[in-house]
Design a protein around this motif. Sequence first.
Motif, PDB file in Angstrom:
ATOM      1  N   ARG A 118       5.193  -8.498   1.881  1.00 39.49           N
ATOM      2  CA  ARG A 118       4.762  -8.530   0.199  1.00 39.49           C
ATOM      3  C   ARG A 118       5.253  -9.242  -0.795  1.00 39.49           C
ATOM      4  N   VAL A 119       5.419 -10.499  -1.374  1.00 43.14           N
ATOM      5  CA  VAL A 119       6.352 -11.567  -2.463  1.00 43.14           C
ATOM      6  C   VAL A 119       5.193 -11.195  -3.076  1.00 43.14           C
ATOM      7  N   THR A 120       6.146 -10.662  -5.130  1.00 44.95           N
ATOM      8  CA  THR A 120       5.533 -10.804  -5.545  1.00 44.95           C
ATOM      9  C   THR A 120       5.767 -11.903  -6.979  1.00 44.95           C
ATOM     10  N   LEU A 121       5.498 -13.163  -7.421  1.00 44.00           N
ATOM     11  CA  LEU A 121       5.524 -14.035  -8.387  1.00 44.00           C
ATOM     12  C   LEU A 121       4.764 -13.976  -9.560  1.00 44.00           C
ATOM     13  N   ALA A 122       6.059 -14.535 -10.209  1.00 43.71           N
ATOM     14  CA  ALA A 122       5.314 -14.075 -11.642  1.00 43.71           C
ATOM     15  C   ALA A 122       5.902 -15.241 -12.935  1.00 43.71           C
ATOM     16  N   GLN A 123       5.804 -15.850 -13.228  1.00 41.17           N
ATOM     17  CA  GLN A 123       6.666 -16.854 -14.612  1.00 41.17           C
ATOM     18  C   GLN A 123       6.278 -16.300 -16.373  1.00 41.17           C
ATOM     19  N   ASP A 124       7.295 -16.870 -16.996  1.00 38.17           N
ATOM     20  CA  ASP A 124       7.067 -16.448 -18.388  1.00 38.17           C
ATOM     21  C   ASP A 124       5.571 -15.915 -18.750  1.00 38.17           C
ATOM     22  N   ALA A 125       4.752 -14.303 -17.510  1.00 42.25           N
ATOM     23  CA  ALA A 125       3.780 -13.945 -18.576  1.00 42.25           C
ATOM     24  C   ALA A 125       2.874 -15.047 -18.485  1.00 42.25           C
ATOM     25  N   LEU A 126       2.373 -15.860 -17.696  1.00 39.89           N
ATOM     26  CA  LEU A 126       1.504 -16.882 -17.751  1.00 39.89           C
ATOM     27  C   LEU A 126       0.735 -16.533 -16.440  1.00 39.89           C
ATOM     28  N   ASP A 127      -0.590 -16.829 -17.208  1.00 41.93           N
ATOM     29  CA  ASP A 127      -1.598 -16.765 -16.051  1.00 41.93           C
ATOM     30  C   ASP A 127      -1.775 -17.450 -14.881  1.00 41.93           C
ATOM     31  N   VAL A 128      -1.692 -17.058 -13.851  1.00 41.75           N
ATOM     32  CA  VAL A 128      -2.353 -17.815 -12.441  1.00 41.75           C
ATOM     33  C   VAL A 128      -3.895 -17.183 -11.924  1.00 41.75           C
ATOM     34  N   THR A 129      -3.478 -19.074 -12.019  1.00 40.53           N
ATOM     35  CA  THR A 129      -4.870 -18.768 -11.338  1.00 40.53           C
ATOM     36  C   THR A 129      -4.588 -19.536  -9.911  1.00 40.53           C
ATOM     37  N   LEU A 130      -5.162 -19.673  -8.096  1.00 35.66           N
ATOM     38  CA  LEU A 130      -5.238 -20.454  -6.970  1.00 35.66           C
ATOM     39  C   LEU A 130      -6.529 -21.172  -7.296  1.00 35.66           C
ATOM     40  N   VAL A 131      -5.890 -22.865  -6.880  1.00 35.99           N
ATOM     41  CA  VAL A 131      -7.073 -23.579  -6.460  1.00 35.99           C
ATOM     42  C   VAL A 131      -6.269 -24.071  -4.729  1.00 35.99           C
ATOM     43  N   ASP A 132      -8.287 -23.783  -4.227  1.00 41.34           N
ATOM     44  CA  ASP A 132      -8.077 -24.499  -2.580  1.00 41.34           C
ATOM     45  C   ASP A 132      -7.991 -25.832  -2.344  1.00 41.34           C
ATOM     46  N   LEU A 133      -7.399 -26.729  -2.043  1.00 43.57           N
ATOM     47  CA  LEU A 133      -7.486 -28.073  -1.625  1.00 43.57           C
ATOM     48  C   LEU A 133      -7.601 -27.842   0.025  1.00 43.57           C
ATOM     49  N   PRO A 134      -9.375 -28.933   0.116  1.00 47.49           N
ATOM     50  CA  PRO A 134      -9.276 -28.621   1.545  1.00 47.49           C
ATOM     51  C   PRO A 134      -9.248 -29.597   2.307  1.00 47.49           C
ATOM     52  N   GLY A 135      -7.863 -30.444   1.312  1.00 48.48           N
ATOM     53  CA  GLY A 135      -7.788 -31.497   2.434  1.00 48.48           C
ATOM     54  C   GLY A 135      -7.459 -33.111   1.103  1.00 48.48           C
ATOM     55  N   GLY A 169       7.507 -38.183 -18.244  1.00 44.83           N
ATOM     56  CA  GLY A 169       7.651 -39.054 -17.506  1.00 44.83           C
ATOM     57  C   GLY A 169       6.666 -40.133 -17.225  1.00 44.83           C
ATOM     58  N   LEU A 170       7.115 -41.041 -16.669  1.00 50.15           N
ATOM     59  CA  LEU A 170       5.222 -41.867 -16.339  1.00 50.15           C
ATOM     60  C   LEU A 170       4.733 -41.629 -14.861  1.00 50.15           C
ATOM     61  N   ALA A 171       5.114 -40.321 -15.138  1.00 47.27           N
ATOM     62  CA  ALA A 171       4.425 -39.942 -13.833  1.00 47.27           C
ATOM     63  C   ALA A 171       3.505 -38.390 -13.828  1.00 47.27           C
ATOM     64  N   THR A 172       2.500 -38.068 -12.447  1.00 45.89           N
ATOM     65  CA  THR A 172       2.476 -36.773 -12.636  1.00 45.89           C
ATOM     66  C   THR A 172       3.174 -36.335 -10.837  1.00 45.89           C
ATOM     67  N   THR A 173       2.710 -34.604 -10.438  1.00 46.23           N
ATOM     68  CA  THR A 173       3.311 -34.924 -10.103  1.00 46.23           C
ATOM     69  C   THR A 173       1.367 -34.346  -8.852  1.00 46.23           C
ATOM     70  N   THR A 174       1.321 -34.695  -7.258  1.00 44.88           N
ATOM     71  CA  THR A 174       0.525 -34.546  -6.577  1.00 44.88           C
ATOM     72  C   THR A 174       0.918 -34.010  -5.663  1.00 44.88           C
ATOM     73  N   VAL A 175      -0.915 -32.697  -5.301  1.00 41.26           N
ATOM     74  CA  VAL A 175      -0.496 -32.222  -4.203  1.00 41.26           C
ATOM     75  C   VAL A 175      -1.343 -32.136  -3.186  1.00 41.26           C
ATOM     76  N   THR A 176      -0.932 -32.689  -1.575  1.00 39.02           N
ATOM     77  CA  THR A 176      -2.155 -33.133  -0.744  1.00 39.02           C
ATOM     78  C   THR A 176      -2.037 -32.426  -0.006  1.00 39.02           C
ATOM     79  N   GLY A 177      -3.211 -32.098   1.084  1.00 45.81           N
ATOM     80  CA  GLY A 177      -3.485 -31.653   2.810  1.00 45.81           C
ATOM     81  C   GLY A 177      -4.422 -30.232   2.259  1.00 45.81           C
ATOM     82  N   HIS A 178      -3.821 -29.420   3.166  1.00 42.75           N
ATOM     83  CA  HIS A 178      -5.034 -28.645   3.259  1.00 42.75           C
ATOM     84  C   HIS A 178      -4.034 -26.896   3.141  1.00 42.75           C
ATOM     85  N   GLY A 179      -4.618 -26.208   2.081  1.00 44.47           N
ATOM     86  CA  GLY A 179      -4.049 -25.007   1.443  1.00 44.47           C
ATOM     87  C   GLY A 179      -4.295 -24.596   0.160  1.00 44.47           C
TER      88      GLY A 179
END
Length: 205
Positions: free
Chosen positions: A70-87, A121-131
């Motif tokens: 089990r790995v526990t992750l956190a950063q700067d005491a920010l809130d964490v929310t899980l988002v499901d990507l079905p493709g 910058g003139l860009a945004t990161t995209t996350v694509t796929g199942h997960g």
Amino acid sequence: MPTLTAEKRVLHVDLQGETIRAAQGSMVAYTGKVDFKHAGMGGGGGLKAALKQRVAGESIALMECTGAGRVTLAQDALDVTLVDLPGDTLQVESESILAVTDGLRLDVRFTGLRGMTTGQGLATTTVTGHGQVALLSDGPLIGLEVGPGVPLVVDPDAYVASRGQLQMNLVSGVSWKTFVGEGSGEPFSLRFEGQGVVFIQPAER
């Protein structure tokens, strides 16, 4: 697939031989036998993604966590929310990514207007796929629906991510910041039209 559990400001990742990518420096504790290593150029998205990130100024440094435990992750005491990507695809500010499960691809999409808003910058990161994607926000993440004929306008400093069939445009002119004395330079906001969800945080960067 690893089991991810968001608990307020931390993310618990239960691994049984799988790999997950997480923001470098976000590991605060772990149990079991887990190896950590740099995810490579582009945060696992390859050289092409790394080069586009460099040009766009959209940077993200990820590490790979592999093993059983089990790995526990956190950063700067920010809130964490899980988002499901079905493709489908999630567009997100790179600094808001805490972790992504294996099988998801990270890339950079040029929007033509981000540099005029947050200066990232003139860009945004995209996350694509199942997960699953674990997002960071300053305060609880808020999902706002966008429907046909009902555009949504948001403060660019509160914007975290978006998904769906959305068109994002820059709206210049008078903004709410002008009236509270916080305007600097040309006032602007982000306007979303189409069908989808826009995620914002209840605080500004």
